[in-house]
Motif scaffolding. Sequence first.
Motif, PDB file in Angstrom:
ATOM      1  N   SER A 226      26.152 -10.565  18.274  1.00  0.00           N
ATOM      2  CA  SER A 226      25.830 -11.365  17.090  1.00  0.00           C
ATOM      3  C   SER A 226      24.640 -12.262  17.411  1.00  0.00           C
ATOM      4  O   SER A 226      24.708 -13.116  18.293  1.00  0.00           O
ATOM      5  CB  SER A 226      27.040 -12.207  16.688  1.00  0.00           C
ATOM      6  OG  SER A 226      26.726 -13.022  15.583  1.00  0.00           O
ATOM      7  N   GLN A 228      22.173 -14.807  15.544  1.00  0.00           N
ATOM      8  CA  GLN A 228      21.882 -15.606  14.348  1.00  0.00           C
ATOM      9  C   GLN A 228      22.507 -14.994  13.095  1.00  0.00           C
ATOM     10  O   GLN A 228      21.869 -14.870  12.047  1.00  0.00           O
ATOM     11  CB  GLN A 228      20.361 -15.745  14.166  1.00  0.00           C
ATOM     12  CG  GLN A 228      19.699 -16.510  15.299  1.00  0.00           C
ATOM     13  CD  GLN A 228      18.198 -16.660  15.104  1.00  0.00           C
ATOM     14  OE1 GLN A 228      17.621 -16.070  14.202  1.00  0.00           O
ATOM     15  NE2 GLN A 228      17.565 -17.457  15.961  1.00  0.00           N
ATOM     16  N   GLU A 230      23.382 -11.955  12.534  1.00  0.00           N
ATOM     17  CA  GLU A 230      23.114 -10.524  12.362  1.00  0.00           C
ATOM     18  C   GLU A 230      23.681  -9.757  13.552  1.00  0.00           C
ATOM     19  O   GLU A 230      23.592 -10.220  14.698  1.00  0.00           O
ATOM     20  CB  GLU A 230      21.614 -10.262  12.238  1.00  0.00           C
ATOM     21  CG  GLU A 230      20.967 -10.866  10.998  1.00  0.00           C
ATOM     22  CD  GLU A 230      21.418 -10.162   9.727  1.00  0.00           C
ATOM     23  OE1 GLU A 230      21.708  -8.945   9.793  1.00  0.00           O
ATOM     24  OE2 GLU A 230      21.468 -10.818   8.665  1.00  0.00           O
ATOM     25  N   ASP A 231      24.269  -8.569  13.265  1.00  0.00           N
ATOM     26  CA  ASP A 231      24.845  -7.748  14.330  1.00  0.00           C
ATOM     27  C   ASP A 231      23.826  -6.774  14.882  1.00  0.00           C
ATOM     28  O   ASP A 231      23.142  -6.068  14.117  1.00  0.00           O
ATOM     29  CB  ASP A 231      26.059  -6.972  13.817  1.00  0.00           C
ATOM     30  CG  ASP A 231      27.230  -7.882  13.502  1.00  0.00           C
ATOM     31  OD1 ASP A 231      27.351  -8.929  14.168  1.00  0.00           O
ATOM     32  OD2 ASP A 231      28.032  -7.537  12.609  1.00  0.00           O
ATOM     33  N   GLU A 232      23.716  -6.747  16.197  1.00  0.00           N
ATOM     34  CA  GLU A 232      22.886  -5.763  16.883  1.00  0.00           C
ATOM     35  C   GLU A 232      23.787  -4.943  17.801  1.00  0.00           C
ATOM     36  O   GLU A 232      24.780  -5.452  18.330  1.00  0.00           O
ATOM     37  CB  GLU A 232      21.788  -6.452  17.701  1.00  0.00           C
ATOM     38  CG  GLU A 232      20.804  -7.247  16.854  1.00  0.00           C
ATOM     39  CD  GLU A 232      19.721  -7.921  17.689  1.00  0.00           C
ATOM     40  OE1 GLU A 232      19.854  -7.904  18.937  1.00  0.00           O
ATOM     41  OE2 GLU A 232      18.771  -8.459  17.097  1.00  0.00           O
ATOM     42  N   ASP A 249      18.149  -0.538  14.228  1.00  0.00           N
ATOM     43  CA  ASP A 249      18.333  -1.868  13.629  1.00  0.00           C
ATOM     44  C   ASP A 249      19.309  -1.860  12.467  1.00  0.00           C
ATOM     45  O   ASP A 249      19.955  -2.878  12.183  1.00  0.00           O
ATOM     46  CB  ASP A 249      16.988  -2.416  13.139  1.00  0.00           C
ATOM     47  CG  ASP A 249      16.078  -2.810  14.301  1.00  0.00           C
ATOM     48  OD1 ASP A 249      16.598  -3.052  15.401  1.00  0.00           O
ATOM     49  OD2 ASP A 249      14.850  -2.872  14.087  1.00  0.00           O
ATOM     50  N   ASP A 250      19.429  -0.712  11.759  1.00  0.00           N
ATOM     51  CA  ASP A 250      20.311  -0.676  10.585  1.00  0.00           C
ATOM     52  C   ASP A 250      21.734  -0.219  10.916  1.00  0.00           C
ATOM     53  O   ASP A 250      22.514   0.081  10.022  1.00  0.00           O
ATOM     54  CB  ASP A 250      19.715   0.222   9.494  1.00  0.00           C
ATOM     55  CG  ASP A 250      19.605   1.675   9.928  1.00  0.00           C
ATOM     56  OD1 ASP A 250      19.760   1.945  11.148  1.00  0.00           O
ATOM     57  OD2 ASP A 250      19.389   2.540   9.057  1.00  0.00           O
ATOM     58  N   ALA A 252      25.506  -0.401  11.502  1.00  0.00           N
ATOM     59  CA  ALA A 252      26.531  -1.324  11.010  1.00  0.00           C
ATOM     60  C   ALA A 252      27.857  -1.167  11.731  1.00  0.00           C
ATOM     61  O   ALA A 252      28.604  -2.138  11.892  1.00  0.00           O
ATOM     62  CB  ALA A 252      26.744  -1.120   9.507  1.00  0.00           C
ATOM     63  N   LYS A 266      23.786   0.681   7.590  1.00  0.00           N
ATOM     64  CA  LYS A 266      24.114  -0.300   6.553  1.00  0.00           C
ATOM     65  C   LYS A 266      24.118   0.305   5.149  1.00  0.00           C
ATOM     66  O   LYS A 266      24.658  -0.296   4.217  1.00  0.00           O
ATOM     67  CB  LYS A 266      23.146  -1.474   6.634  1.00  0.00           C
ATOM     68  CG  LYS A 266      23.311  -2.262   7.937  1.00  0.00           C
ATOM     69  CD  LYS A 266      22.287  -3.372   8.083  1.00  0.00           C
ATOM     70  CE  LYS A 266      22.482  -4.089   9.418  1.00  0.00           C
ATOM     71  NZ  LYS A 266      21.481  -5.157   9.643  1.00  0.00           N
TER      72      LYS A 266
END
Length: 274
Positions: A226, A228, A230-232, A249-250, A252, A266
């Motif tokens: 996590s 900020q 956003e999940d990576e 990057d996308d 999910a 995502k």
Amino acid sequence: MRRRLIKNTAIMTLVISVFCGCSTSKNDVPENIKELPEVKIEKQQVTIPAISYYWAKEDSTGIYYFADKKLWKYDQKTDSNVVVTENLINPYDFVVCEGTIYTLECDEADSNGFGLFVYDENTDEFDELMSFDNQVHSIITSGHYLVAATDNEDQYEVYDISTPDKPQKVNADEVEIVKETPAVETDEANEKVIYEGHTIADINQLEADMVEVWGWNKSYAYIGASVQGEDEFYKINLINTDEITKLADDTAKVAVFEDTILTKNKDGLVEIED
């Protein structure tokens, strides 16, 4: 007179000897009688996996997963990927046991509970089988058992599903619940990823607020970080743990099985990697 007294005394002595010789102490056990061995009922072992995905499951017939409001089945042997059904209700969780599909659905009769449904491929519908005794939040299978986790930690409801459409509840003393030990895990603060007692990634290295393990196989561990809000997602080479690769990057969600990796982006699209 004396001869008769002697004779009577001899008879009494013989009678007493016979009775005393036949009597035994209650603690005496004849040598030819052995104590029966203690009968022990062998408990069936039920394994709770370290990680279970609500959107993807694997059984002997293939990998099943939700995508695009459909239930799909991927068969690695034939490299086929087909829709099982589009006629979903609103599954909270699901399992597959030898091709039989069960879902955990909100119980309309009890707004606080869930019911167990089974998929009928002949009618393309999910039929309600039963409700649970306790509030449950997830289901898994182990052998021919279906296990529902309750809101009480370490309390499970176990059902024998040898007959798929007739689950039979199993008494707690008939099974032994065993929790799988994770090969890859995080520390209590969710700041480090640990494998074989060594830290293989941490929040400082990934510039993250926290880390989470999504799964592993013999070659890689898959983690989420996590950053900020956003999940990576990353995969870590378990042979060379210095090799950390960031996923798209996308990304999910990730579901990790021994020979197959599923990643959902995502937009809901699923990629399959063998």
